[in-house]
Design a protein around this motif. Sequence first.
Motif, PDB file in Angstrom:
ATOM      1  N   PRO A 111      21.683  10.312   7.474  1.00 46.87           N
ATOM      2  CA  PRO A 111      21.037  11.138   6.448  1.00 46.87           C
ATOM      3  C   PRO A 111      19.533  11.297   6.673  1.00 46.87           C
ATOM      4  N   ALA A 112      18.883  10.244   7.146  1.00 44.87           N
ATOM      5  CA  ALA A 112      17.449  10.333   7.434  1.00 44.87           C
ATOM      6  C   ALA A 112      17.198  11.222   8.645  1.00 44.87           C
ATOM      7  N   ASP A 113      18.085  11.152   9.646  1.00 44.87           N
ATOM      8  CA  ASP A 113      17.971  12.041  10.803  1.00 44.87           C
ATOM      9  C   ASP A 113      18.069  13.502  10.362  1.00 44.87           C
ATOM     10  N   ALA A 114      18.984  13.771   9.434  1.00 44.97           N
ATOM     11  CA  ALA A 114      19.160  15.141   8.932  1.00 44.97           C
ATOM     12  C   ALA A 114      17.920  15.601   8.165  1.00 44.97           C
ATOM     13  N   LEU A 115      17.311  14.703   7.411  1.00 47.25           N
ATOM     14  CA  LEU A 115      16.099  15.053   6.672  1.00 47.25           C
ATOM     15  C   LEU A 115      14.952  15.359   7.632  1.00 47.25           C
ATOM     16  N   LEU A 116      14.847  14.579   8.706  1.00 46.66           N
ATOM     17  CA  LEU A 116      13.793  14.847   9.684  1.00 46.66           C
ATOM     18  C   LEU A 116      14.002  16.213  10.334  1.00 46.66           C
ATOM     19  N   LYS A 117      15.249  16.590  10.585  1.00 48.03           N
ATOM     20  CA  LYS A 117      15.535  17.899  11.152  1.00 48.03           C
ATOM     21  C   LYS A 117      14.948  19.004  10.293  1.00 48.03           C
ATOM     22  N   LEU A 150      30.161   6.829  20.555  1.00 52.16           N
ATOM     23  CA  LEU A 150      31.515   6.341  20.843  1.00 52.16           C
ATOM     24  C   LEU A 150      31.792   4.956  20.283  1.00 52.16           C
ATOM     25  N   ARG A 151      30.756   4.170  20.044  1.00 52.14           N
ATOM     26  CA  ARG A 151      30.966   2.800  19.566  1.00 52.14           C
ATOM     27  C   ARG A 151      29.918   2.478  18.507  1.00 52.14           C
ATOM     28  N   GLY A 152      30.024   1.280  17.959  1.00 54.68           N
ATOM     29  CA  GLY A 152      29.061   0.840  16.966  1.00 54.68           C
ATOM     30  C   GLY A 152      29.371   1.384  15.583  1.00 54.68           C
ATOM     31  N   GLU A 153      28.412   1.266  14.673  1.00 56.95           N
ATOM     32  CA  GLU A 153      28.629   1.638  13.280  1.00 56.95           C
ATOM     33  C   GLU A 153      28.899   3.128  13.085  1.00 56.95           C
ATOM     34  N   ASN A 154      28.390   3.955  13.991  1.00 55.01           N
ATOM     35  CA  ASN A 154      28.581   5.402  13.878  1.00 55.01           C
ATOM     36  C   ASN A 154      29.638   5.934  14.837  1.00 55.01           C
ATOM     37  N   ALA A 155      30.524   5.068  15.293  1.00 50.25           N
ATOM     38  CA  ALA A 155      31.557   5.478  16.249  1.00 50.25           C
ATOM     39  C   ALA A 155      32.342   6.676  15.721  1.00 50.25           C
ATOM     40  N   GLY A 156      32.527   7.668  16.584  1.00 53.26           N
ATOM     41  CA  GLY A 156      33.282   8.856  16.224  1.00 53.26           C
ATOM     42  C   GLY A 156      32.449   9.984  15.650  1.00 53.26           C
ATOM     43  N   ARG A 157      31.163   9.740  15.427  1.00 57.38           N
ATOM     44  CA  ARG A 157      30.301  10.768  14.867  1.00 57.38           C
ATOM     45  C   ARG A 157      29.585  11.534  15.971  1.00 57.38           C
ATOM     46  N   THR A 158      29.336  12.799  15.710  1.00 61.18           N
ATOM     47  CA  THR A 158      28.494  13.616  16.573  1.00 61.18           C
ATOM     48  C   THR A 158      27.251  13.977  15.779  1.00 61.18           C
ATOM     49  N   VAL A 159      26.086  13.601  16.305  1.00 63.36           N
ATOM     50  CA  VAL A 159      24.835  13.763  15.566  1.00 63.36           C
ATOM     51  C   VAL A 159      23.835  14.547  16.414  1.00 63.36           C
TER      52      VAL A 159
END
Length: 288
Positions: A90-96, A220-229
């Motif tokens: 969400p913070a990444d999206a706000l920076l965008k 691909l891994r970690g807490e955000n696994a499966g997300r495309t950001v």
Amino acid sequence: MRAGRLTAMGAAFAAGLVSFAEFASAQGAADAPPGMRLNASEALLDQMASEKSDTPAKPNPVAPDPDTEGEHDPVVVELYTSQGCSSCPPADALLKELTDRDDVIALALHVDYWDYLGWKDPFGKPEFSARQKSYAIAAGERTVYTPQMIIAGREALIGPQEAALDTAIARESDAHPEVDLKITGKGDHYEIALSPVDKLETPAMVQLVRYKPSATVDILRGENAGRTVTYKNIVTSLTGIAEWDGRAPVTLSVDLDGDAPAVVIVQESRPSKNGPLPGPILAAGQLD
């Protein structure tokens, strides 16, 4: 552990004697390095509670002062983030959203202390983690947070607090400028002229920031696994190019390699026994 109090391990972390991973593990939170889900200081907790109760959902824009309009440099907003942190998108999206504003220089600095959870952030660098930690030390804090936004080197916000962020940017835009910054040149060569509006009491460091405008990552891994950001304004380097006493005007020459966008930041350099700490950002501008 009570907010704002550190165990001996926490104090060792603050002094740089243990790693982020060791600190998190010692707190029984292997999935959360020192970030939003660990111990916030009492001051920051009070700040967050106050903003939640007192700040409107969307503040009214601040009307520009006709006598000062156009005199202010863009406000630098630094986002400390990681692809391995589930609270960060969400913070990444706000920076965008900020990257489209002419009155803001939005920069994403990816930290590396989440990498041990199974996904190494390709943009993460230890020097960005060290810069965030230096901000915390300068502010008297003993914990760092992800995501965290630093506005003009003066104000820190934990998480994507859009209303508080807009208010902070407006406040910094309305502040009396301390340094007159003029940038001339084009292509790979620039001249940076600095003059103090009033003589500075503390020296300043002049820094050159290079960044990647955009990148889309499949995690691909970690807490955000499966997300495309999709990330914007990803800082690739932040280097000091000069030290300035802040008293006499000076002109610096900067030669750029490559075509990556560049920003110059003039920032107060606060003395400490372990080296200078970052203070308020006095001026900033885009090299284009």
